[in-house]
Design an enzyme around this catalytic site. Structure first.
Site, PDB file in Angstrom:
ATOM      1  N   TYR A 110       0.818  -1.220   0.000  1.00  0.00           N
ATOM      2  CA  TYR A 110       0.000   0.000   0.000  1.00  0.00           C
ATOM      3  C   TYR A 110       0.850   1.268   0.000  1.00  0.00           C
ATOM      4  O   TYR A 110       0.341   2.359  -0.248  1.00  0.00           O
ATOM      5  CB  TYR A 110      -0.949   0.027   1.217  1.00  0.00           C
ATOM      6  CG  TYR A 110      -2.024  -1.048   1.192  1.00  0.00           C
ATOM      7  CD1 TYR A 110      -2.345  -1.729   0.016  1.00  0.00           C
ATOM      8  CD2 TYR A 110      -2.718  -1.391   2.338  1.00  0.00           C
ATOM      9  CE1 TYR A 110      -3.305  -2.717  -0.014  1.00  0.00           C
ATOM     10  CE2 TYR A 110      -3.690  -2.383   2.315  1.00  0.00           C
ATOM     11  CZ  TYR A 110      -3.971  -3.040   1.136  1.00  0.00           C
ATOM     12  OH  TYR A 110      -4.934  -4.022   1.120  1.00  0.00           O
ATOM     13  N   LYS A 131       3.673 -15.225   2.273  1.00  0.00           N
ATOM     14  CA  LYS A 131       3.685 -16.104   1.101  1.00  0.00           C
ATOM     15  C   LYS A 131       5.150 -16.324   0.730  1.00  0.00           C
ATOM     16  O   LYS A 131       5.611 -15.915  -0.335  1.00  0.00           O
ATOM     17  CB  LYS A 131       2.909 -15.461  -0.054  1.00  0.00           C
ATOM     18  CG  LYS A 131       1.408 -15.444   0.147  1.00  0.00           C
ATOM     19  CD  LYS A 131       0.756 -16.802  -0.074  1.00  0.00           C
ATOM     20  CE  LYS A 131       0.726 -17.174  -1.549  1.00  0.00           C
ATOM     21  NZ  LYS A 131       0.233 -18.554  -1.735  1.00  0.00           N
ATOM     22  N   ASP A 155      -2.587 -17.962   2.364  1.00  0.00           N
ATOM     23  CA  ASP A 155      -3.795 -18.575   1.778  1.00  0.00           C
ATOM     24  C   ASP A 155      -4.290 -19.727   2.662  1.00  0.00           C
ATOM     25  O   ASP A 155      -5.499 -19.906   2.853  1.00  0.00           O
ATOM     26  CB  ASP A 155      -3.556 -19.029   0.328  1.00  0.00           C
ATOM     27  CG  ASP A 155      -2.270 -19.825   0.152  1.00  0.00           C
ATOM     28  OD1 ASP A 155      -1.402 -19.765   1.036  1.00  0.00           O
ATOM     29  OD2 ASP A 155      -2.127 -20.497  -0.889  1.00  0.00           O
ATOM     30  N   ASP A 187      -5.048  -6.982   5.929  1.00  0.00           N
ATOM     31  CA  ASP A 187      -6.282  -6.308   5.539  1.00  0.00           C
ATOM     32  C   ASP A 187      -7.359  -7.359   5.262  1.00  0.00           C
ATOM     33  O   ASP A 187      -8.489  -7.280   5.746  1.00  0.00           O
ATOM     34  CB  ASP A 187      -5.983  -5.493   4.262  1.00  0.00           C
ATOM     35  CG  ASP A 187      -7.061  -4.480   3.962  1.00  0.00           C
ATOM     36  OD1 ASP A 187      -8.043  -4.421   4.717  1.00  0.00           O
ATOM     37  OD2 ASP A 187      -6.927  -3.753   2.956  1.00  0.00           O
ATOM     38  N   ASP A 218     -10.494  -8.867   7.998  1.00  0.00           N
ATOM     39  CA  ASP A 218     -11.904  -8.737   7.614  1.00  0.00           C
ATOM     40  C   ASP A 218     -12.582 -10.095   7.680  1.00  0.00           C
ATOM     41  O   ASP A 218     -13.711 -10.217   8.143  1.00  0.00           O
ATOM     42  CB  ASP A 218     -12.027  -8.201   6.180  1.00  0.00           C
ATOM     43  CG  ASP A 218     -12.279  -6.700   6.171  1.00  0.00           C
ATOM     44  OD1 ASP A 218     -12.023  -6.057   7.209  1.00  0.00           O
ATOM     45  OD2 ASP A 218     -12.721  -6.173   5.127  1.00  0.00           O
TER      46      ASP A 218
END
Ligand code: NAD
Length: 368
Positions: free
Chosen positions: A145, A196, A229, A253, A257
């Site tokens: 970001y 990852k 994942d 993020d 959520d």
């Protein structure tokens, strides 16, 4: 009554339901001032679309400097369809990003707690979520970001290319991992670090740095590494296996959520964004509900103020070291839920539906 030193809060109600839910926190701060030996000073300012409408910018320098001087910032929410088409630098969300970046709030703490009274609000089976208590620590000021280069640029054949850059340095990883390990020590003593590392070099560095910090300073805490994942999958399959999850900005993020929805309502979950401690042990911090400005219900008086009230409880705990007061406030919320009071978003058969202000008043009545 002996009064202690003034502690300054900056309230930034923002847009949509923001002013409604922050209004309830203001009532609670005033209650603490009148009834306890505390002397909180409240300042208020505009942020997001509300600031853009008045000053043409999502946050003015004046409000920004107030944030720098305050002990903690309590933010409602920013944004809404009215401002969706503004250019990037004027968008309400820029206020949030600027505060996070300039106050150097690198650690975002998002608890996902499933209140036993509301276990039916989750889409998962009660036995999977009942008693759930996870803390997600998301790195907040690095990663994709903020990485450079970024932008959209023309390329051959009339096509365009969108560019973002994912970078992390060792020190950015270590400081957020340290927050996670320290938190775990006060909880179930277990950290899961997600990245990852199988496909990203920055992920490989993340894993190595967390592992090395663990070996040097936190051997007494259980550490697991998990691909992001897989973590998304495990959160649905068996969320109670987690205690503290630490991860980067992008994965955090998404995973936070997802974790929040395990609990059934956005209107219940708080968050804290913390900076580094200075020599006196003080740090900059911002507290906000995880939900947005909920334009669909703004102005109707039905928003759930609990997420913002619990964010204030986190401010008492993390910024002011007022654990006792934070406990009292959290217990008051539990008691009101035990009494069956519900705002519309969490209402169920047999519950008593209340407005935003009635919920705030009920919580205050339990403080007494
Ligand atoms: P949202 O969280 O605002 O709303 C999602 C759904 O949850 C809506 O149906 C809403 O009514 C409900 N909801 C949210 N908060 C609630 C509350 N306190 N009580 C009861 N119901 C509640 O998400 P969205 O609709 O995707 O976004 C709306 C706007 O908010 C957008 O402009 C978005 O950019 C912004 N946003 C801001 C923040 C922030 O300020 N930190 C976070 C997320 C979204």
């Amino acid at each position: 009554m002996i009064k202690v030193k003034k502690r300054k809060f900056l309230l930034l109600p923002g847009d949509g339901v923001g002013p409604e839910v922050v209004g309830e926190v203001k009532k609670i701060i005033e209650w603490f001032n009148s009834n306890k030996s505390l002397d909180f000073e409240i300042e208020e300012g505009l942020a997001g679309g509300a600031s853009y409408d008045k000053y043409g910018t999502p946050i003015t320098d004046e409000v920004f400097y107030k944030a720098l001087e305050s002990e903690a910032v309590i933010l409602g929410a920013v944004g809404g369809p009215k401002w969706d088409n503004l250019e990037f630098s004027k968008k309400p969300e820029r206020a949030l990003l600027k505060l996070r970046k300039e106050l150097k709030l690198f650690a975002n703490l998002r608890p996902a707690i499933c209140f036993k009274q509301l276990v039916d609000a989750s889409t998962l089976k009660p036995e999977i979520v009942s008693g759930l208590d996870i803390m997600i620590v998301r790195e907040l000021t690095g990663g994709i970001y903020f990485g450079e280069p970024r932008g959209i640029e023309p390329i051959d054949n009339g096509e365009r290319k969108g560019i973002n850059t994912h970078t992390y340095t060792s020190s950015e990883i270590i400081r957020v991992a340290r927050v996670a390990f320290d938190l775990a020590k006060k909880r179930l003593n277990k950290v899961t670090s997600c990245e990852k590392s199988n496909v990203m070099e920055a992920g490989q560095l993340w894993k190595e740095e967390v592992q090395s910090l663990h070996e040097k300073e936190y051997k007494d805490v259980e550490l697991n590494h998990m691909l992001a994942d897989n973590c998304a999958m495990q959160l649905l399959r068996n969320p109670k296996q987690f205690d503290v999850i630490v991860t980067d900005n992008l994965f955090g993020d998404i995973l936070s959520d997802q974790a929040s929805m395990l609990t059934g309502s956005l209107g219940l979950l708080p968050s804290a964004s913390l900076g580094a401690k200075n020599k006196d042990g003080k740090m900059r911090a911002m507290y906000e509900p995880i939900h947005g400005s909920a334009p669909d219900i703004a102005g109707k008086g039905i928003a759930n103020p609990i997420a913002t009230i619990l964010s204030f409880a986190m401010a008492l705990r993390f910024s002011l070291n007022l654990d006792k007061e934070a406990d009292v406030l959290e217990k008051a919320v539990q008691e009101v839920l035990n009494d069956g009071l519900r705002t519309k978003d969490i209402a169920s058969k047999g519950s008593k539906e209340v407005s935003t202000t009635q919920m705030g008043d009920a919580i205050i009545s339990k403080l007494k």
